[in-house]
Design a protein around this motif. Structure first.
Motif, mmCIF file in Angstrom:
data_model
loop_
_atom_site.group_PDB
_atom_site.id
_atom_site.type_symbol
_atom_site.label_atom_id
_atom_site.label_comp_id
_atom_site.label_asym_id
_atom_site.label_seq_id
_atom_site.Cartn_x
_atom_site.Cartn_y
_atom_site.Cartn_z
ATOM 1 N N ASP A 151 0.825 -1.207 0.000
ATOM 2 C CA ASP A 151 0.000 0.000 0.000
ATOM 3 C C ASP A 151 0.860 1.257 0.000
ATOM 4 O O ASP A 151 0.611 2.207 -0.759
ATOM 5 C CB ASP A 151 -0.942 0.006 1.200
ATOM 6 C CG ASP A 151 -2.066 -1.016 1.075
ATOM 7 O OD1 ASP A 151 -2.262 -1.554 -0.031
ATOM 8 O OD2 ASP A 151 -2.741 -1.277 2.098
ATOM 9 N N GLY A 152 1.876 1.275 0.862
ATOM 10 C CA GLY A 152 2.763 2.433 0.919
ATOM 11 C C GLY A 152 3.586 2.595 -0.339
ATOM 12 O O GLY A 152 3.807 3.716 -0.812
ATOM 13 N N HIS A 175 2.725 1.713 -3.375
ATOM 14 C CA HIS A 175 1.855 2.240 -4.427
ATOM 15 C C HIS A 175 1.548 3.722 -4.211
ATOM 16 O O HIS A 175 1.478 4.499 -5.181
ATOM 17 C CB HIS A 175 0.554 1.447 -4.479
ATOM 18 C CG HIS A 175 0.722 0.033 -4.934
ATOM 19 N ND1 HIS A 175 1.610 -0.335 -5.915
ATOM 20 C CD2 HIS A 175 0.113 -1.122 -4.532
ATOM 21 C CE1 HIS A 175 1.538 -1.643 -6.112
ATOM 22 N NE2 HIS A 175 0.643 -2.130 -5.282
ATOM 23 N N THR A 176 1.368 4.117 -2.949
ATOM 24 C CA THR A 176 1.118 5.534 -2.665
ATOM 25 C C THR A 176 2.298 6.393 -3.091
ATOM 26 O O THR A 176 2.132 7.415 -3.769
ATOM 27 C CB THR A 176 0.841 5.748 -1.168
ATOM 28 O OG1 THR A 176 -0.372 5.078 -0.803
ATOM 29 C CG2 THR A 176 0.711 7.225 -0.835
ATOM 30 N N PRO A 227 8.177 3.370 2.336
ATOM 31 C CA PRO A 227 6.765 3.291 2.722
ATOM 32 C C PRO A 227 6.522 3.703 4.167
ATOM 33 O O PRO A 227 5.483 4.280 4.494
ATOM 34 C CB PRO A 227 6.429 1.808 2.500
ATOM 35 C CG PRO A 227 7.403 1.346 1.482
ATOM 36 C CD PRO A 227 8.669 2.113 1.737
#
Length: 250
Positions: free
Chosen positions: A23-24, A26-27, A217
């Motif tokens: 998730d991190g 991709h952010t 991340p």
């Protein structure tokens, strides 16, 4: 090199690229792309020995797509942590304030380092990824590790470089001085200090020919560091030409 942005270069990378922190990752990727930056991806094949990348096909497919879109892939250790590698007091001193026992290569002999890099390269190549370099976690490794990487380039021709906290080690050219802008969100104090230092670097490194921005991340864990990263991407992308490891290490 104090001229316009074209004479001042920027290397942007996302460290700790693993399905465990997807998730991190991709952010940060999306933040970079919003500023027309294609960051290098520092991939860990088996994060902490519990996240074998081969078991996460969606994440691997995303990595392949990112590489196809121009992202450099670099090997970032085999598992990233220091499990099974006890530190001496000299290792503790060298790593002071740098990492919470995430310096996988800090204590390794050249033979052990070579074995881990070889396993990591083979895993990523088997997935259709082509690492152009190796970066030890937290940039902590004996100087001999860079010679190990250069020797392994005979086996892996695509392996063009390694780096420490001060330089990019290029196999066929002189080392490139490249100071790093980075953050730490482990505590409130570290987050606030990271933001202050990142702002100071904008002035201190204004005329430096090559600057690296290292994103993690974990930087997103505190709102101060998350906002500071976004501000840094805005500032540095306006002031400099973004380059790739392939372009400066070929």
């Amino acid at each position: 090199m104090m001229g316009d942005a074209s004479s001042r270069q920027l290397l942007v990378s996302i460290h700790d690229v693993t399905p465990a922190l997807a998730d991190g990752v991709h952010t940060l990727w999306n933040w970079c792309r919003a500023h027309d930056i294609t960051p290098a991806l520092f991939v860990v094949p088996n994060w902490h020995g519990e996240w074998p990348i081969e078991a996460h096909s969606t994440f691997v497919e995303w990595l392949r797509d990112a590489e196809a879109s121009g992202a450099d892939i670099l090997l970032h250790g085999e598992r990233h942590d220091e499990v099974g590698s006890p530190r001496t007091w000299m290792h503790e001193w060298r790593a002071l304030g740098r990492t919470a026992h995430e310096g996988e290569f800090l204590t390794l002999s050249p033979h052990a380092a070579s074995a881990r890099i070889t396993r990591g390269m083979d895993r990523l190549l088997a997935l259709g990824l082509n690492p152009v370099g190796f970066v030890p976690p937290a940039w902590l490794a004996p100087s001999s590790t860079h010679q190990v990487v250069q020797t392994l380039a005979q086996q892996y021709p695509q392996l063009r470089c390694s780096e420490d906290v001060e330089h990019v080690h290029r196999h066929h050219q002189p080392h490139a001085p490249a100071p790093v802008v980075r953050w730490s969100a482990r505590t409130e104090i570290r987050a606030r200090l990271s933001d202050v230092v990142a702002r100071w670097h904008r002035l201190r490194l204004r005329s430096t020919p090559l600057v690296r921005i290292a994103l993690h991340p974990q930087d997103l864990a505190h709102p101060i560091t998350a906002q500071s990263v976004q501000h840094a991407l805005i500032h540095w992308s306006r002031e400099r030409t973004t380059v790739t490891y392939r372009s400066i290490c070929s």
